[in-house]
Design an enzyme around this catalytic site. Structure first.
Site, PDB file in Angstrom:
ATOM      1  N   SER A  20       0.828  -1.204   0.000  1.00 40.96           N
ATOM      2  CA  SER A  20       0.000   0.000   0.000  1.00 40.96           C
ATOM      3  C   SER A  20       0.864   1.256   0.000  1.00 40.96           C
ATOM      4  O   SER A  20       1.629   1.497  -0.934  1.00 40.96           O
ATOM      5  CB  SER A  20      -0.975  -0.054   1.176  1.00 40.96           C
ATOM      6  OG  SER A  20      -2.015   0.872   1.017  1.00 40.96           O
TER       7      SER A  20
ATOM      8  N   ASP B  17     -10.573  -3.593  -4.656  1.00 40.96           N
ATOM      9  CA  ASP B  17      -9.670  -2.626  -4.057  1.00 40.96           C
ATOM     10  C   ASP B  17      -9.776  -1.310  -4.826  1.00 40.96           C
ATOM     11  O   ASP B  17      -9.555  -1.282  -6.036  1.00 40.96           O
ATOM     12  CB  ASP B  17      -8.232  -3.154  -4.138  1.00 40.96           C
ATOM     13  CG  ASP B  17      -7.213  -2.245  -3.471  1.00 40.96           C
ATOM     14  OD1 ASP B  17      -7.590  -1.158  -3.000  1.00 40.96           O
ATOM     15  OD2 ASP B  17      -6.030  -2.633  -3.424  1.00 40.96           O
TER      16      ASP B  17
ATOM     17  N   HIS C 170      -8.557  -4.798  -0.366  1.00 46.16           N
ATOM     18  CA  HIS C 170      -7.346  -4.116   0.080  1.00 46.16           C
ATOM     19  C   HIS C 170      -7.033  -4.541   1.520  1.00 46.16           C
ATOM     20  O   HIS C 170      -7.923  -4.686   2.348  1.00 46.16           O
ATOM     21  CB  HIS C 170      -7.533  -2.599   0.023  1.00 46.16           C
ATOM     22  CG  HIS C 170      -6.256  -1.857   0.262  1.00 46.16           C
ATOM     23  ND1 HIS C 170      -5.344  -1.619  -0.733  1.00 46.16           N
ATOM     24  CD2 HIS C 170      -5.720  -1.331   1.397  1.00 46.16           C
ATOM     25  CE1 HIS C 170      -4.312  -0.968  -0.232  1.00 46.16           C
ATOM     26  NE2 HIS C 170      -4.512  -0.789   1.061  1.00 46.16           N
TER      27      HIS C 170
END
Length: 313
Positions: free
Chosen positions: A158, A248, A278
């Site tokens: 991320s 996501d 996610h």
């Protein structure tokens, strides 16, 4: 949006999380990630040794945690630097502990997890500078760390994947590979997947807007090292594995980054995980896909470390 029963189970559990003694929205975000990781990461694998120390810089310290895998031999080990996610504003040793333990054991590499400075207390480029400084420190201290300086890779998830991307453009010649797990690659939040998943699961657009505003000072709003999709020069970027999740909001941003890398001639492999959301790497208690990703990363690491060994013969 059709979610599997396991993902629905996770979403239901996430909706019930009530962080304790929250002081403000930033504190809530940090405690939410900590609670989610604690509840969903699953049993932590034992490793051989965990060491904690600080890298001393002129005005601050960069805490790092060193994970040495089970079955370590006397031979100098390969190493992986791990840069954590959390929207640049959250994340710590504990939020990623279960994942990093698995990674160390599966790859057989020493994993060095760095606790970079977070926004808004320390906006860009503080976290990036810490990441670059930590990688340089690992390389310079390889002998003392009992690792092979010619066998070092980097992994980020991320926001950590955004930082890893930037690190690799600066000192990628010292890295044998990088893995980018659902990267936070753009601050515009205007793609089709952001429209589809504006309200989740896991991430939401309002939270993303707040995080980027905390992270990026106005004078840095167009800085390519903060916003990976704006990077033009990938010449130092090592072979890259990119991991995507279906549900996501960051998916389209990550695909754009992959396209940019591919067009620049980066050796690139992408893997798309259907049904995943996610942050699913924190959900090993319920999702078997977590171990599948760990195994994929281990294969990728071994392949690129093997190339180095063959070149040295």
């Amino acid at each position: 949006m059709q979610l599997t029963s396991k993902i629905n189970q996770i979403v239901d559990q996430l909706e019930k999380i009530q962080p304790f003694n929250v002081q403000n929205p930033l504190d809530a975000t940090r405690k939410y990630l900590e609670t989610m990781s604690l509840q969903l990461s699953g049993k932590k694998e034992p490793v051989a040794i965990i060491e904690e120390l600080n890298i001393s810089k002129e005005n601050h310290q960069i805490p790092i945690r060193i994970y040495r895998p089970k079955g370590k031999t006397d031979q100098k080990s390969s190493a992986i630097v791990y840069i954590h996610g959390g929207w640049f504003i959250a994340g710590s040793f504990e939020t990623h502990d279960a994942v990093v333990r698995k990674l160390a054991n599966s790859t057989g590499s020493v994993v060095i997890f760095l606790d970079y400075r977070l926004a808004p207390e320390h906006p860009f480029p503080a976290g990036l500078n810490d990441s670059i400084d930590a990688v340089r420190w690992v390389i310079e201290n390889a002998e003392a760390l009992d690792i092979d300086e010619t066998q070092i890779g980097i992994i980020g998830d991320s926001a950590g994947a955004a930082l890893s991307t930037a690190v690799s453009t600066q000192i990628g010649e010292y890295l044998k590979f990088q893995v980018l797990i659902y990267p936070a690659a753009d601050n515009q939040l205007n793609t089709e997947t952001w429209k589809t998943y504006e309200n989740g699961p896991v991430l939401n657009k309002q939270g993303g807007i707040e995080a980027w505003n905390w992270y990026l000072p106005k004078e840095e709003l167009d800085h390519p090292l903060a916003i990976p999709v704006r990077i033009k020069d990938f010449k130092e970027t090592p072979p890259t594995l990119m991991i995507f999740a279906e549900h996501d909001p960051l998916l389209d941003d990550g695909r754009q980054l992959a396209e940019n890398m591919n067009n620049a001639g980066v050796s690139l492999k992408t893997i798309f995980y259907k049904d995943m959301v996610h942050g699913f790497m924190h959900m090993g208690e319920i999702l078997e896909e977590v171990q599948l990703v760990i195994d994929e990363m281990a294969v990728f690491a071994h392949h690129n470390f093997k190339i180095v060994k063959e070149q040295q013969v």
